[in-house]
Design a protein around this motif. Structure first.
Motif, PDB file in Angstrom:
ATOM      1  N   GLN A  11      31.733 -25.114  63.044  1.00 50.76           N
ATOM      2  CA  GLN A  11      32.330 -26.435  62.879  1.00 50.76           C
ATOM      3  C   GLN A  11      33.852 -26.337  62.878  1.00 50.76           C
ATOM      4  N   ILE A  12      34.467 -26.957  63.861  1.00 49.80           N
ATOM      5  CA  ILE A  12      35.918 -26.955  63.999  1.00 49.80           C
ATOM      6  C   ILE A  12      36.431 -28.366  63.737  1.00 49.80           C
ATOM      7  N   THR A  13      37.399 -28.490  62.841  1.00 49.56           N
ATOM      8  CA  THR A  13      37.923 -29.811  62.486  1.00 49.56           C
ATOM      9  C   THR A  13      39.366 -30.034  62.933  1.00 49.56           C
ATOM     10  N   SER A  14      40.074 -28.951  63.270  1.00 42.78           N
ATOM     11  CA  SER A  14      41.452 -29.107  63.746  1.00 42.78           C
ATOM     12  C   SER A  14      41.806 -27.955  64.680  1.00 42.78           C
ATOM     13  N   LEU A  15      42.819 -28.213  65.515  1.00 36.76           N
ATOM     14  CA  LEU A  15      43.281 -27.233  66.485  1.00 36.76           C
ATOM     15  C   LEU A  15      44.786 -27.058  66.358  1.00 36.76           C
ATOM     16  N   LYS A  16      45.224 -25.809  66.382  1.00 37.92           N
ATOM     17  CA  LYS A  16      46.657 -25.506  66.311  1.00 37.92           C
ATOM     18  C   LYS A  16      47.157 -25.112  67.697  1.00 37.92           C
ATOM     19  N   ILE A  17      48.245 -25.731  68.107  1.00 40.12           N
ATOM     20  CA  ILE A  17      48.836 -25.404  69.395  1.00 40.12           C
ATOM     21  C   ILE A  17      49.615 -24.098  69.278  1.00 40.12           C
ATOM     22  N   VAL A  18      49.285 -23.141  70.129  1.00 40.68           N
ATOM     23  CA  VAL A  18      49.991 -21.856  70.150  1.00 40.68           C
ATOM     24  C   VAL A  18      50.409 -21.537  71.580  1.00 40.68           C
ATOM     25  N   GLU A  19      51.602 -21.005  71.711  1.00 37.85           N
ATOM     26  CA  GLU A  19      52.109 -20.634  73.026  1.00 37.85           C
ATOM     27  C   GLU A  19      52.039 -19.129  73.181  1.00 37.85           C
ATOM     28  N   VAL A  20      51.561 -18.675  74.337  1.00 37.52           N
ATOM     29  CA  VAL A  20      51.442 -17.238  74.593  1.00 37.52           C
ATOM     30  C   VAL A  20      52.377 -16.852  75.736  1.00 37.52           C
ATOM     31  N   ALA A  21      52.624 -15.566  75.831  1.00 31.41           N
ATOM     32  CA  ALA A  21      53.504 -15.047  76.879  1.00 31.41           C
ATOM     33  C   ALA A  21      52.875 -15.237  78.255  1.00 31.41           C
ATOM     34  N   ASP A  22      53.729 -15.258  79.271  1.00 34.26           N
ATOM     35  CA  ASP A  22      53.239 -15.412  80.641  1.00 34.26           C
ATOM     36  C   ASP A  22      52.276 -14.284  81.026  1.00 34.26           C
ATOM     37  N   SER A  23      52.424 -13.130  80.376  1.00 36.45           N
ATOM     38  CA  SER A  23      51.586 -11.971  80.707  1.00 36.45           C
ATOM     39  C   SER A  23      50.221 -11.997  80.010  1.00 36.45           C
ATOM     40  N   PHE A  24      49.996 -12.958  79.104  1.00 39.80           N
ATOM     41  CA  PHE A  24      48.732 -13.040  78.365  1.00 39.80           C
ATOM     42  C   PHE A  24      47.596 -13.225  79.355  1.00 39.80           C
ATOM     43  N   ASP A  25      46.556 -12.398  79.206  1.00 37.15           N
ATOM     44  CA  ASP A  25      45.490 -12.408  80.219  1.00 37.15           C
ATOM     45  C   ASP A  25      44.100 -12.340  79.590  1.00 37.15           C
ATOM     46  N   TYR A  26      43.230 -13.210  80.044  1.00 37.94           N
ATOM     47  CA  TYR A  26      41.795 -13.108  79.727  1.00 37.94           C
ATOM     48  C   TYR A  26      41.006 -13.725  80.886  1.00 37.94           C
ATOM     49  N   HIS A  27      41.382 -13.349  82.117  1.00 35.90           N
ATOM     50  CA  HIS A  27      40.710 -13.940  83.280  1.00 35.90           C
ATOM     51  C   HIS A  27      39.323 -13.368  83.487  1.00 35.90           C
ATOM     52  N   LEU A  28      39.054 -12.205  82.875  1.00 42.99           N
ATOM     53  CA  LEU A  28      37.706 -11.650  82.829  1.00 42.99           C
ATOM     54  C   LEU A  28      37.231 -11.699  81.384  1.00 42.99           C
ATOM     55  N   LYS A  29      35.919 -11.778  81.195  1.00 43.82           N
ATOM     56  CA  LYS A  29      35.363 -11.898  79.846  1.00 43.82           C
ATOM     57  C   LYS A  29      35.229 -10.508  79.241  1.00 43.82           C
ATOM     58  N   TYR A  30      36.356 -10.000  78.767  1.00 41.21           N
ATOM     59  CA  TYR A  30      36.419  -8.646  78.229  1.00 41.21           C
ATOM     60  C   TYR A  30      35.688  -8.560  76.891  1.00 41.21           C
ATOM     61  N   ALA A  31      35.036  -7.415  76.653  1.00 38.66           N
ATOM     62  CA  ALA A  31      34.417  -7.180  75.348  1.00 38.66           C
ATOM     63  C   ALA A  31      35.496  -7.061  74.271  1.00 38.66           C
ATOM     64  N   ASP A  32      36.644  -6.542  74.634  1.00 28.92           N
ATOM     65  CA  ASP A  32      37.778  -6.441  73.715  1.00 28.92           C
ATOM     66  C   ASP A  32      38.503  -7.792  73.674  1.00 28.92           C
ATOM     67  N   ARG A  33      38.328  -8.508  72.576  1.00 35.14           N
ATOM     68  CA  ARG A  33      38.934  -9.833  72.412  1.00 35.14           C
ATOM     69  C   ARG A  33      40.105  -9.808  71.424  1.00 35.14           C
ATOM     70  N   SER A  34      40.708  -8.658  71.218  1.00 37.24           N
ATOM     71  CA  SER A  34      41.722  -8.530  70.174  1.00 37.24           C
ATOM     72  C   SER A  34      42.907  -9.465  70.409  1.00 37.24           C
ATOM     73  N   ASN A  35      43.309  -9.654  71.665  1.00 39.28           N
ATOM     74  CA  ASN A  35      44.453 -10.535  71.909  1.00 39.28           C
ATOM     75  C   ASN A  35      44.130 -11.983  71.548  1.00 39.28           C
TER      76      ASN A  35
END
Length: 201
Positions: free
Chosen positions: A74-98
Motif C-alpha cells: 500500500q503506497i499513499t505518497s510519492l517523493k520526487i527524486v532526480e537521478v544522474a543522467d548515467s542512472f540505468d535500469y533498462h534491463l531487469k537486473y537482479a541487483d536492484r541496489s541503485n
C-alpha cells in the motif's frame, strides 16, 4: 552478464501474459530462453489467488525459480527524486541496489517518482500511469519497459507521452503498475500532500 530477473504473475495457478515475459527475456539476452511449465511447477498451496514467480537467468539460461504468495504494497505518497543522467535500469537486473538506495529513507507507505534528464520515468518497482479526466498516460521515457505497461499500450488502454516534472501536478492521479499489480490497484490522488518535493506545490 549480470543476472537478470523476470517477475511473472500467476492467478489461481495460471501464468499471466507469458509471451510478454518471454519476449522481454529474449530482448535482454539476445536469444530465446526456455522456461519450464510454470503452471505445473507452482506449488499446490500457492495455486489460489495471486502468486509471484521470480525467475533469475543470464546468458547461460535459467538458474533459479521461486514462487511466493503476493499481496500489493500500500503506497499513499510519492517523493520526487532526480537521478544522474548515467542512472540505468533498462534491463531487469537482479541487483536492484541503485533503486533501493532511492527509497532507503522513506516510510513503508512511500515510494518515488524518478526524474531523469527532466523527464518522469518510473517508481522504484513499477511503471507509472497518470490520469487526467478519463485519459490515461504513461511516460515515453521509462527506465524499464514493463510487461504490464506494454500490454496496456497494445490494448490501447494507455497512451505514451513525454511527461516532465513540471507536468506532474496537472494530472488527477497516478497509479503504479507492474506484472503483479492491476491498474488502479495502487492509486494516489495528486496533490501537494501526496506528491512530495514537487516544484509546483
Amino acid at each position: 552478464m549480470n543476472n537478470l530477473i523476470e517477475t511473472i504473475c500467476l492467478v489461481d495457478g495460471n501464468v499471466q501474459r507469458l509471451n510478454y515475459h518471454l519476449m522481454r527475456m529474449m530482448r535482454s539476452i539476445g536469444k530465446s530462453c526456455d522456461l519450464p511449465d510454470l503452471d505445473t511447477l507452482c506449488p499446490k498451496h500457492l495455486r489460489k489467488g495471486r502468486t509471484k514467480c521470480r525467475v533469475q537467468y543470464n546468458m547461460d539460461g535459467i538458474n533459479e525459480i521461486q514462487f511466493s504468495s503476493y499481496s500489493p504494497k500500500q503506497i499513499t505518497s510519492l517523493k520526487i527524486v532526480e537521478v544522474a543522467d548515467s542512472f540505468d535500469y533498462h534491463l531487469k537486473y537482479a541487483d536492484r541496489s541503485n533503486l533501493n538506495n532511492l527509497t532507503f529513507s522513506l516510510s513503508p507507505n512511500q515510494d518515488v517518482i524518478i526524474i531523469k534528464n527532466g523527464y518522469v520515468t518510473d517508481a522504484s518497482y513499477a511503471n507509472l500511469i497518470f490520469q487526467k479526466g478519463d485519459k490515461l498516460y504513461t511516460s515515453d521515457t521509462p527506465l524499464l519497459h514493463g510487461t504490464a505497461r506494454q500490454y496496456l499500450l497494445d490494448k490501447g488502454t494507455i497512451e505514451e507521452c513525454k511527461i516532465t516534472e513540471d507536468m506532474i501536478m496537472s494530472f488527477d492521479k497516478v497509479s503504479l503498475i507492474n506484472a503483479m499489480l492491476y491498474p488502479n490497484e495502487v492509486s494516489i490522488q495528486i496533490n501537494s500532500q501526496n506528491i512530495i518535493g514537487s516544484s509546483k506545490e
